[in-house]
Each structure stands twice: as C-alpha cells, then as structure tokens.
Design an enzyme around this catalytic site. Structure first.
Site, short mmCIF file in Angstrom:
data_model
loop_
_atom_site.label_atom_id
_atom_site.label_comp_id
_atom_site.label_asym_id
_atom_site.label_seq_id
_atom_site.Cartn_x
_atom_site.Cartn_y
_atom_site.Cartn_z
N ASP A 95 13.60 -3.69 1.53
CA ASP A 95 12.27 -4.30 1.51
C ASP A 95 11.40 -3.66 0.44
OD1 ASP A 95 12.37 -1.95 3.18
OD2 ASP A 95 10.34 -2.40 3.87
N GLU A 137 11.25 -0.10 5.78
CA GLU A 137 10.75 1.22 5.40
C GLU A 137 9.33 1.14 4.86
OE1 GLU A 137 10.00 4.88 3.07
OE2 GLU A 137 9.93 2.79 2.42
#
Length: 379
Positions: A68, A133
């Site tokens: 991500d 994250e």
C-alpha cells in the site's frame, strides 16, 4: 530494462492506496509460487496480507514489506502521473518508488536468482507482505504475526524493506526504532467572565506549571543505540474563541518517542505523578503506537553491512532514528531484525523517486545476504 525494474514498474502502476492492494499481491504470489514458495493469504477486513515461505528448516530469512501507498496528493503538481512509472534523468518517478514497492521487487528477483543458483539452500526464505502499513495498521502485519505466533513459527533474520538511506543507497540501516506513546490531557476548570477571575478557574493557568515541569524532565539518557527519550507537546486547545471568557477546559496533546531505557508504563507513571502533584482535576487518555525494539550489532547487521560494502562500496551506519514501522510487530517473533531500503529523501512527497541504478544494486544486496545466511557453501 532489467527483471527487477520491470517487476517494480508493474507494481508501481497499480494505484494501491492504503488499504487497497490493487492486485499487487496477486502478481507477487504468482512470481513466488513459480519458484517453489507456498503462499498463504491471510486477509483481515479490507486488508490483504500473505505469508510466503520456501523451505521448512531453520534459519528463516524473511523479508517484510507493504504494497500500500499514501495518497498522491494534488496530481496536477506531479511532473508525471504518480501511477505511471516514468524514468527521467536517470531516476524512476512514481508513488511508492521509494516507499516501498520497488524494494519488494528487489527481494523477489533476488529470491529468483538465489533459488535458481542454490535450489537446495539451507534453511528457509519467507515474505510477510501487507497492504495497511500506511493506514491504521490494525489488520495487517500485527494480525499475521499473531497467526504465526500461535503456530509457533519464528523468524531468525528479518529484513524490512523500508527506505533507510539518507544520502546514498546503503549509507544507513535501521537496527531498531523508538517507541511512540501519545497522551491527550484534558484539564478541567470553571468557565467565567475574564473580568471576574475570582469567580472562575482558568485551566490554562492551572496546568502551565505542570507543563513546564514535564518539558524540563530528563526521562532517560538513552544508550549506545538510542538517543534520550523525548517529550513534545503537539497541540494545545482551549477557550470559546471569545477574548472575554475564561475557558472551562483545556486539551493538551503530547507524545513520547522513547528508547529502550524507558517503558510505556514507567513514562505514564511519571507523568501522572507530576500532574497529581499540582492538585487539579484532569482526564488523561493514552495511546501506545509501538514499543521500542532493538537488534544489537550481530550476525544480521554484520552480514548487511558486508553486503552493502561489497555492492556499493559504502560503510552502512546503524541507526534507530525516524518514525515507527511494522518492525515493531515482527520483532515479537524475530530474533534479529533490520530495515534496509532505498533513500528516504522523497517519500510521501510530490514526485517521489529513486535512482534507477540503485534498483539492481539493492536487489544484489539482498541476494548477497541470502548467500551469506543460507548458502551451505558460504556458511
């Protein structure tokens, strides 16, 4: 165009805004399965994760990373579209180039080369990949670690692919991170007219001596790896906006970045002791984002520094600076853990980029580490 550059651009072209993976992990799983990895999806909520492993024996060398990315911001300010990987003047531009899709590509292609050359290597290779994250980090690495912990799986050596270099590839690797503890303090007083202070109680005035004391305390002296624990006030809010009203409450937000010389509990106790001494009424809510973790200089740091020296001709220094990372979760099951990736000078910025020449170098660093830690002949 090299295999690593090609894989990196495929990942970077996917707009995987946290926690949307946008197909990155499917692509990675296919590459890993093709070279003998068992890939186990471990998805929770909207977060995609996987645990991939080739081998059943120790030692386990694991790479951890996230697919991500943070939002691109105002895309009109980008020189080229953030999700159209673009090579320009020897640099690769895209959101996630440095943080940290390209590092994942580097490790995957290093695995491909290493397993082709050493199909019967000792130990195991593994990857722990998440897609949250950059988000709230609730359903990603921490949940996967819980699963692995319940199964009794441990990691001997872990490399987190976060961008760690300061000026050139390999100049810095992280062997730990400070803990992060935040507090929201609400001090209660009594609202009143500012011309009649004897009929009111100003909480801003009441708390001021306590804040002065908190900012002057030496919480610890740090150690060989960590600077002293720091206390910072980030926000103070009180009042109605009028100039003639004493407020009823004031809210103060503060944060500790703390070393392994302190604990969250010890810091909380010391703060409450200061506040209680002044005798005012208050509420205090705590949020622990992560405990500090440390890998002392040893096998993994030595191997990483030697690999950087061999590939880049650079002496890598050990550092615990910066914010938090998913290493704070993984350290619970990892004996030794470091972070080693690209330069961090452009992360989360407009026109995030890395030098193209660094891509194959970082993949080579990872491969050299595999050889040193898992190759029977090298050991």
């Amino acid at each position: 165009m090299t295999a690593t550059f090609d894989l990196a651009t495929q990942l970077l072209a996917r707009p995987s805004l946290t926690p949307d993976d946008a197909g990155c992990q499917t692509l990675l799983a296919e590459r890993l399965q093709a070279i003998g990895f068992q890939v186990e999806p471990l998805n929770f909520g909207d977060t995609r994760n996987f645990w991939a492993r080739r081998g059943t024996a120790a030692p386990v060398l694991c790479f951890a990373g996230h697919t991500d990315v943070v939002p691109a911001g105002d895309e009109s300010r980008w020189t080229s579209p953030p999700f159209t990987p673009t090579e320009r003047n020897g640099r690769l531009y895209a959101r996630g180039a440095a943080d940290m899709k390209t590092a994942i590509a580097c490790f995957v292609t290093a695995c491909e080369r290493f397993t082709a050359a050493q199909p019967d290597f000792q130990g195991s290779l593994a990857l722990l990949i998440t897609s949250d994250e950059e988000g709230d980090a609730l359903d990603g690495t921490t949940k996967v670690v819980d699963v692995l912990k319940q199964r009794g799986e441990r990691i001997d050596y872990c490399i987190v692919g976060e961008p760690t270099a300061e000026r050139e590839l390999g100049d810095t690797l992280k062997n730990g991170r400070r803990g992060s503890l935040s507090g929201t303090l609400t001090v209660h007083g009594k609202q009143g007219h500012i011309a009649y202070p004897h009929l009111a109680e100003n909480p801003i005035h009441t708390v001021a001596p306590a804040l002065a004391e908190l900012t002057s305390i030496q919480w610890d002296k740090g150690n060989d790896y960590f600077p002293p624990t720091g206390f910072q006030i980030s926000n103070i809010h009180g009042g109605t906006g009028a100039t003639n009203v004493i407020p009823a409450t004031v809210e103060i937000k503060f944060n500790f970045r703390f070393s392994t010389e302190s604990t969250a509990d010890s810091l909380k106790q010391r703060v409450h002791a200061v506040l209680d001494k002044y005798g005012f009424q208050y509420d205090l809510q705590w949020t622990l984002s992560g405990e500090p973790f440390l890998t002392e200089a040893g096998v993994l740091t030595d191997v990483a520094q030697a690999a950087v020296r061999q590939v880049c001709g650079v002496e890598a220094k050990l550092s615990t600076s910066g914010g938090t990372s998913d290493g704070r979760f993984i350290k619970a099951i990892a004996d030794e853990l470091i972070e080693l990736g690209f330069c961090n000078e452009s992360i989360h910025q407009i026109d995030e980029n890395i030098p193209v020449n660094d891509i194959d170098k970082l993949s080579a660093i990872y491969e050299v580490m595999m050889v040193q830690l898992l190759d029977k002949q090298a050991s």
